[in-house]
Design an enzyme around this catalytic site. Sequence first.
Site, PDB file in Angstrom:
ATOM      1  N   ARG A 175      -6.796  -4.037  -1.942  1.00 41.51           N
ATOM      2  CA  ARG A 175      -6.899  -3.052  -2.725  1.00 41.51           C
ATOM      3  C   ARG A 175      -8.091  -3.248  -3.939  1.00 41.51           C
ATOM      4  O   ARG A 175      -7.422  -2.714  -5.013  1.00 41.51           O
ATOM      5  CB  ARG A 175      -5.264  -2.700  -3.116  1.00 41.51           C
ATOM      6  CG  ARG A 175      -4.310  -2.340  -2.145  1.00 41.51           C
ATOM      7  CD  ARG A 175      -4.720  -1.015  -1.458  1.00 41.51           C
ATOM      8  NE  ARG A 175      -3.681  -0.939  -0.382  1.00 41.51           N
ATOM      9  CZ  ARG A 175      -3.647  -1.353   0.681  1.00 41.51           C
ATOM     10  NH1 ARG A 175      -4.265  -2.198   1.208  1.00 41.51           N
ATOM     11  NH2 ARG A 175      -2.322  -0.918   1.438  1.00 41.51           N
ATOM     12  N   CYS A 227       1.275   4.193  -2.347  1.00 42.61           N
ATOM     13  CA  CYS A 227       2.067   3.345  -2.977  1.00 42.61           C
ATOM     14  C   CYS A 227       1.743   3.191  -4.610  1.00 42.61           C
ATOM     15  O   CYS A 227       0.576   3.241  -4.987  1.00 42.61           O
ATOM     16  CB  CYS A 227       1.979   1.936  -2.630  1.00 42.61           C
ATOM     17  SG  CYS A 227       2.820   1.632  -0.934  1.00 42.61           S
ATOM     18  N   GLU A 301      -1.215   0.237  -8.505  1.00 43.13           N
ATOM     19  CA  GLU A 301      -2.276   0.431  -7.540  1.00 43.13           C
ATOM     20  C   GLU A 301      -2.914   1.918  -7.467  1.00 43.13           C
ATOM     21  O   GLU A 301      -3.901   2.039  -7.581  1.00 43.13           O
ATOM     22  CB  GLU A 301      -1.894   0.496  -5.825  1.00 43.13           C
ATOM     23  CG  GLU A 301      -2.560   0.967  -5.030  1.00 43.13           C
ATOM     24  CD  GLU A 301      -2.178   0.619  -3.481  1.00 43.13           C
ATOM     25  OE1 GLU A 301      -1.477  -0.045  -3.174  1.00 43.13           O
ATOM     26  OE2 GLU A 301      -2.661   1.625  -2.785  1.00 43.13           O
TER      27      GLU A 301
HETATM   28  N1  EPU Z   1      11.320  -2.724   1.882  1.00 41.88           N
HETATM   29  C1  EPU Z   1      12.395  -2.548   1.401  1.00 41.88           C
HETATM   30  N2  EPU Z   1      12.462  -1.380   0.767  1.00 41.88           N
HETATM   31  C2  EPU Z   1      11.652  -0.460   0.579  1.00 41.88           C
HETATM   32  C3  EPU Z   1      10.474  -0.607   0.933  1.00 41.88           C
HETATM   33  C4  EPU Z   1      10.182  -1.720   1.717  1.00 41.88           C
HETATM   34  O1  EPU Z   1      13.104  -3.374   1.532  1.00 41.88           O
HETATM   35  O2  EPU Z   1      11.999   0.345  -0.074  1.00 41.88           O
HETATM   36  C5  EPU Z   1      10.839  -4.048   2.672  1.00 41.88           C
HETATM   37  C6  EPU Z   1      10.584  -3.731   4.300  1.00 41.88           C
HETATM   38  O3  EPU Z   1      11.827  -3.730   4.734  1.00 41.88           O
HETATM   39  C7  EPU Z   1       9.908  -4.674   4.570  1.00 41.88           C
HETATM   40  C8  EPU Z   1       9.039  -5.119   3.580  1.00 41.88           C
HETATM   41  O4  EPU Z   1       9.523  -4.623   2.337  1.00 41.88           O
HETATM   42  O5  EPU Z   1      10.467  -5.969   4.940  1.00 41.88           O
HETATM   43  C9  EPU Z   1       7.465  -4.561   3.371  1.00 41.88           C
HETATM   44  O6  EPU Z   1       7.511  -3.008   3.567  1.00 41.88           O
HETATM   45  P1  EPU Z   1       6.277  -2.380   4.343  1.00 41.88           P
HETATM   46  O7  EPU Z   1       6.226  -2.686   5.525  1.00 41.88           O
HETATM   47  O8  EPU Z   1       6.640  -0.882   4.137  1.00 41.88           O
HETATM   48  O9  EPU Z   1       5.235  -2.572   3.659  1.00 41.88           O
HETATM   49  P2  EPU Z   1       4.647  -2.484   2.092  1.00 41.88           P
HETATM   50  O10 EPU Z   1       4.448  -3.960   1.871  1.00 41.88           O
HETATM   51  O11 EPU Z   1       5.669  -1.887   1.323  1.00 41.88           O
HETATM   52  C10 EPU Z   1       2.338  -2.038   2.205  1.00 41.88           C
HETATM   53  C11 EPU Z   1       1.241  -1.366   1.667  1.00 41.88           C
HETATM   54  C12 EPU Z   1       1.118   0.248   2.253  1.00 41.88           C
HETATM   55  C13 EPU Z   1       1.031   0.191   3.829  1.00 41.88           C
HETATM   56  C14 EPU Z   1       2.169  -0.705   4.574  1.00 41.88           C
HETATM   57  C15 EPU Z   1       2.106  -0.961   6.007  1.00 41.88           C
HETATM   58  C16 EPU Z   1       0.741  -1.931  -0.582  1.00 41.88           C
HETATM   59  C17 EPU Z   1       1.420  -1.673  -2.062  1.00 41.88           C
HETATM   60  N3  EPU Z   1       1.290  -1.238   0.379  1.00 41.88           N
HETATM   61  O12 EPU Z   1       3.468  -1.550   2.111  1.00 41.88           O
HETATM   62  O13 EPU Z   1       0.106   0.778   1.830  1.00 41.88           O
HETATM   63  O14 EPU Z   1       1.023   1.349   4.257  1.00 41.88           O
HETATM   64  O15 EPU Z   1       2.097  -2.153   4.005  1.00 41.88           O
HETATM   65  O16 EPU Z   1       1.014  -2.040   6.136  1.00 41.88           O
HETATM   66  O17 EPU Z   1      -0.148  -2.873   0.026  1.00 41.88           O
HETATM   67  C18 EPU Z   1      -0.731   2.073  -0.205  1.00 41.88           C
HETATM   68  O18 EPU Z   1      -1.503   1.270  -0.181  1.00 41.88           O
HETATM   69  O19 EPU Z   1      -0.897   3.197  -0.695  1.00 41.88           O
HETATM   70  C19 EPU Z   1       0.240   1.962   1.125  1.00 41.88           C
HETATM   71  C20 EPU Z   1       1.075   2.986   1.394  1.00 41.88           C
END
Ligand code: EPU
Length: 309
Positions: A175, A227, A301
């Site tokens: 990012r 995010c 972000e």
């Molecule tokens: N989780 C929770 N509670 C929540 C959200 C997530 O417990 O409210 C847990 C999930 O269960 C999982 C872990 O956290 O075990 C990771 O969650 P997720 O797969 O949703 O991925 P993320 O790390 O929260 C990132 C990117 C997203 C992207 C997703 C899918 C960042 C900040 N976020 O989210 O990107 O779509 O992976 O690959 O890097 C963005 O950058 O705007 C964005 C939405």
Amino acid sequence: MIIEDRPALAPLTTLRLGGRALAAVRLERLEELSRLPETLKRIGGSPHVLGGGSNLLIEDGELPIVVVRPLIGTGDKDEPQPLGRESEHCGTEGNLLFRVDAGMRVPHLLSWCVRHSLAGLEGLVGVPGRVGGAIAMNAGAYGCSVAPLLRSLTVFTPERGVHILRPDGWKSAYRRFCLKEDCSWFMILSAVLALHVSTPPALKSVFRENFRRKKANQPLREHTAGCVFKNPEGDSAGRLLDAAGMKGVRRGAFFFSPVHANFLVHDVRSGILGTSADALALIAEARQRVKERFGVTLDLEVRVWPCLS
Ligand code: EPU
């Protein structure tokens, strides 16, 4: 070049928040870029490039900024321009090169990729915004991001005008994206992307699966800016915010999504006027809770205009 006085910025963002800029300058032809620095100087204020506005939180009020809108082309009829096969080195055999305008909408580019069975951008499914913004944020998901596909960029800087950069001209990381040269600001005009040929069923199934996961885990239909925080190394900001009890926490017209705790939702149907003071206070509270509970300081972000580090 079209100059609009004191444009309302909220409608130009997916979060639907923000006051008014001094002006918006919309370019219609590449040649107008030579007059841009002089025009901006005359208007005053600090130039901010605005593409799809999908990763932005803009403050309320009269802001001392001038919004520069990149060339948008003629809309969704525009197509990436094929440039041939990438020369075979470093395992890139089989990549095809395409020039894509920065003003193209990401969903339009993705549906073009599906129609032409070209793989590489599957992680961007569900990402709104424009190609220039996706590059400037190094957007991505599901293990893919834009930067590794970039082979060259045509950019404008007030210092050097329009010029072409190779990969050694920029730095990218999770990012993050910046030019290596010194410049007061930059605007991406177009990019050369390397994509590879896939089979239609394989590609469609990856797109479908990524979209299914996004729809299940993210509030795609709400007004958000994606995010809010970057993931800290080795963890997920969403998981930390969730564990800190932020899901559903509300202030004014804003709340953290019960679907995914790293999304701030602007509840435009609440009848309450959404203010940037409320949005920023809620973000500060979330950051504080995660710091107290886990000792982790989350980095934003989302970009805050006029500025916030
Ligand atoms: N989780 C929770 N509670 C929540 C959200 C997530 O417990 O409210 C847990 C999930 O269960 C999982 C872990 O956290 O075990 C990771 O969650 P997720 O797969 O949703 O991925 P993320 O790390 O929260 C990132 C990117 C997203 C992207 C997703 C899918 C960042 C900040 N976020 O989210 O990107 O779509 O992976 O690959 O890097 C963005 O950058 O705007 C964005 C939405």
